[in-house]
Design a protein around this motif. Structure first.
Motif, short mmCIF file in Angstrom:
data_model
loop_
_atom_site.label_atom_id
_atom_site.label_comp_id
_atom_site.label_asym_id
_atom_site.label_seq_id
_atom_site.Cartn_x
_atom_site.Cartn_y
_atom_site.Cartn_z
N ILE A 1 -1.49 -1.75 -4.12
CA ILE A 1 -2.57 -0.72 -3.91
C ILE A 1 -1.86 0.46 -4.13
O ILE A 1 -1.13 0.81 -2.99
CB ILE A 1 -3.43 -1.12 -2.89
CG1 ILE A 1 -4.00 -2.48 -3.05
CG2 ILE A 1 -4.60 -0.02 -2.81
CD1 ILE A 1 -5.15 -2.38 -4.18
N HIS B 1 0.79 -1.35 0.05
CA HIS B 1 0.02 -0.09 0.12
C HIS B 1 0.84 1.27 -0.01
O HIS B 1 1.51 1.53 1.01
CB HIS B 1 -0.88 -0.07 1.24
CG HIS B 1 -1.91 0.81 1.26
ND1 HIS B 1 -2.03 1.56 2.24
CD2 HIS B 1 -3.05 1.12 0.41
CE1 HIS B 1 -3.30 2.67 2.17
NE2 HIS B 1 -3.68 2.37 0.97
N CYS C 1 -6.41 5.02 -2.01
CA CYS C 1 -7.32 3.96 -2.87
C CYS C 1 -8.82 4.26 -2.61
O CYS C 1 -8.79 4.67 -1.20
CB CYS C 1 -6.77 2.63 -2.76
SG CYS C 1 -6.59 2.14 -1.25
#
Length: 129
Positions: free
Chosen positions: A110, A89, A114
């Motif tokens: 990701i 992330h 997001c």
């Protein structure tokens, strides 16, 4: 409903969150809690995570590529060697050193920021992988 992510039930004892931005870490914890996780361990430095990993192995990890104390390559390497699914992330995928000796094969990427549904989909993908 359209846009909702349905999670497959599978027990995860512990989720490791590694992020040095407190508000983002809290948001990740909230998303994981809403997905049914109850044992979430959060660290803000690679050193703290490595120390914890000396005696623990999570069943899932959400990590940032770089923290204030350096790149998380070593943490990711430990997790990969234990076959722990990793959700990276991160705000900038260019931060990953592609020549690093670790394998990012067990990760899902990701980008920050997001949408919650995108994050939960990555969690779902880890659960069924």
């Amino acid at each position: 409903m359209q846009g909702e992510v349905t999670l497959v039930t599978r027990t995860y004892d512990t989720v490791l969150v590694l992020d040095d931005q407190p508000l983002i870490a809290l948001e990740v914890e909230d998303l994981l809690t809403s997905a049914g996780f109850s044992n979430i361990v959060t660290f803000t430095s690679c050193a703290e995570a490595q120390n914890w990993l000396n005696t623990n192995t999570p069943q899932l990890a959400v990590i940032e590529t770089r923290l204030r104390d350096g790149a998380s390559d070593e943490v990711a390497g430990i997790l990969s060697s234990r076959n722990v699914p990793i959700i990276v992330h991160s705000a900038d995928d260019a931060q990953v050193d592609t020549t690093a000796e670790i394998t990012w094969a067990s990760r899902f990427w990701i980008n920050k920021p997001c949408l919650p549904d995108a994050f939960l989909k990555a969690v779902q993908d880890c659960r069924v992988a």
